[in-house]
Design a protein around this motif. Structure first.
Motif, short mmCIF file in Angstrom:
data_model
loop_
_atom_site.label_atom_id
_atom_site.label_comp_id
_atom_site.label_asym_id
_atom_site.label_seq_id
_atom_site.Cartn_x
_atom_site.Cartn_y
_atom_site.Cartn_z
N UNK A 137 2.36 0.59 5.21
CA UNK A 137 1.56 0.86 6.26
C UNK A 137 0.37 -0.56 6.34
N UNK A 138 0.26 -0.92 7.51
CA UNK A 138 -0.55 -1.95 7.55
C UNK A 138 -1.68 -1.69 8.22
N UNK A 139 -2.72 -1.21 7.48
CA UNK A 139 -4.22 -0.76 8.13
C UNK A 139 -5.24 -1.68 7.50
N UNK A 140 -6.39 -1.35 7.20
CA UNK A 140 -7.37 -2.21 6.81
C UNK A 140 -6.83 -2.76 5.26
N UNK A 141 -6.17 -2.12 4.50
CA UNK A 141 -5.49 -2.66 3.43
C UNK A 141 -4.07 -2.43 3.55
N UNK A 142 -3.07 -2.78 2.81
CA UNK A 142 -1.59 -2.32 3.15
C UNK A 142 -1.33 -1.54 1.85
N UNK A 143 -0.79 -0.37 2.45
CA UNK A 143 -0.39 0.86 1.87
C UNK A 143 1.25 0.72 1.74
N UNK A 144 2.04 1.46 0.69
CA UNK A 144 3.38 1.57 0.56
C UNK A 144 3.67 2.89 -0.25
N UNK A 145 4.81 3.42 0.43
CA UNK A 145 5.05 4.60 -0.10
C UNK A 145 7.10 4.82 -0.02
N UNK A 146 7.49 5.52 -1.14
CA UNK A 146 8.92 5.57 -1.21
C UNK A 146 9.19 6.96 -0.98
N UNK A 147 10.38 7.41 -0.24
CA UNK A 147 10.96 8.80 -0.23
C UNK A 147 12.26 8.47 -0.97
N UNK A 148 12.66 9.24 -2.02
CA UNK A 148 13.90 9.23 -2.58
C UNK A 148 14.38 10.50 -2.65
N UNK A 149 15.47 10.81 -2.20
CA UNK A 149 16.58 12.18 -2.00
C UNK A 149 15.39 12.94 -1.28
N UNK A 150 14.59 12.57 -0.43
CA UNK A 150 13.89 13.56 0.55
C UNK A 150 12.40 13.86 -0.12
N UNK A 151 12.11 13.10 -1.30
CA UNK A 151 10.87 13.43 -1.77
C UNK A 151 10.16 12.38 -2.50
#
Ligand SMILES: [Zn+2]
Length: 336
Positions: A137-151
């Motif tokens: 996510x490129x916003x004011x900062x840069x965020x990141x997230x992983x979804x593995x096996x739907x969670x």
């Protein structure tokens, strides 16, 4: 009786609360301001009032599963506390789960806001057809997230997904995390503002200098407009964004070989400007990405694609949490 969950998207500026049913339809939504200057208790009171207000509307027709809360910071998921949040001064070490569950009488599940956005895109957006994905996510900062096996995937400390602090330029611009050359220093709205201000100051960009008269913050949107009209300095800024993203993605794709990498946040609206250099870097640097291009016909390629839900991703992902994380163990004895 139909089921629904409450999603809360608590940011440094906006506070949004929505009732969402199992199909992802938003039944009702309260959109308000966080107003951090009024202090934590005032914000928590507005949050819990809005949750109760919405729940009572649907109590006769729907069964509440629980409340999912997206928070913009580092969360101790075991303890249920918000460890620290740069945009929420005074919230450090707030025992959010215990406090909200005591005030509401329902199961509350906390999650980092970037993971919520990733989960929202997995449920209803650009990741609907895959079980594993990574979202930047490129916003004011840069965020990141992983979804593995739907969670959501958390890591041992719950800090997995700090993708904004991957090194993309060794010994590059200093970053607040203590490192140099982090992705956030080249691909965030904050970085675009910094680079655009430098270009305007140096006299290299008449378009950016002109834009600054009406938009002193030189937002990514203004820089995008200049780039679209052919301003060389603005085009160069998005080239740098794409290059930094491409380097980060090449490492992520080589490491994980997930089927989908999603780029969201306000800066992603400039996809037409930064994606050519991003894909160029990817092709040059990632053996796994190149192998995926050859496997396209067998549907085993690695897709890098823009997000679809815009600013609703985090809210919808937060509402999804009680639906997938607590099963039959959700508690609902709403406190009026
Ligand atoms: Zn950093």
């Amino acid at each position: 009786m139909d089921e629904f969950a409450i999603g809360v998207d608590l940011g440094g500026t906006n506070l949004r609360i929505a009732a969402v049913d199992g199909s992802g339809e938003i039944l009702d939504c309260v959109d308000t301001l966080t107003q951090v200057s009024q202090g934590r208790e005032a914000t928590v009171a507005r949050l819990t009032d809005a949750v109760r207000f919405i729940c009572h509307k649907f109590s006769g027709t729907h069964k509440l599963l629980g409340v999912g809360v997206g928070l913009p910071g580092i969360i101790d998921l075991e303890a249920g506390t918000l460890h620290s949040a740069a945009n929420l001064p005074g919230w450090n070490d707030y025992p959010a789960r215990e406090d909200l569950e005591a005030k509401l009488g329902v199961t509350v599940i906390l999650e980092n806001d970037a993971n919520c956005a990733a989960l929202g895109e997995k449920w209803l957006g650009a990741g609907r057809d895959v079980n594993d994905l990574c979202m930047i996510t490129l916003g004011t900062g840069v965020g990141g997230g992983f979804v593995v096996n739907g969670k959501p995937w958390h890591g041992v400390l719950g800090m997995a997904g700090e993708l904004g602090h991957m090194t993309v330029i060794p010994e590059g611009a200093p970053c607040g995390c203590g490192n140099h050359g982090c992705l956030e220093q080249y691909a965030s709205a904050g970085a675009i503002h910094r680079l655009a201000s430098e270009a305007a100051d140096s006299g290299r960009s008449p378009c950016l200098a002109q834009a600054r008269l009406t938009d002193p913050e030189l937002s990514a949107r203004s820089v995008h407009t200049c780039a679209s009209t052919g301003d060389a300095a603005a085009i160069e800024i998005f080239h740098a964004v794409g290059k930094a993203l491409g380097i980060a993605l090449a490492n992520l794709i080589n490491a994980f070989n997930l089927p989908r990498y999603i780029i969201g946040g306000g800066v992603a609206k400039a996809w037409d400007q930064f994606s050519p250099s991003m894909f160029h870097e990817l092709h040059e640097r990632s053996i796994v990405f190149r192998a995926g291009e050859q496997a396209k016909r067998s549907h085993r390629s690695t897709e890098v694609t823009p997000a679809l839900l815009q600013d609703r991703a985090g809210l919808l992902g937060a509402a999804r949490l009680p639906m997938i994380m607590c099963g039959t163990k959700c508690r609902n004895s709403m406190v009026s």
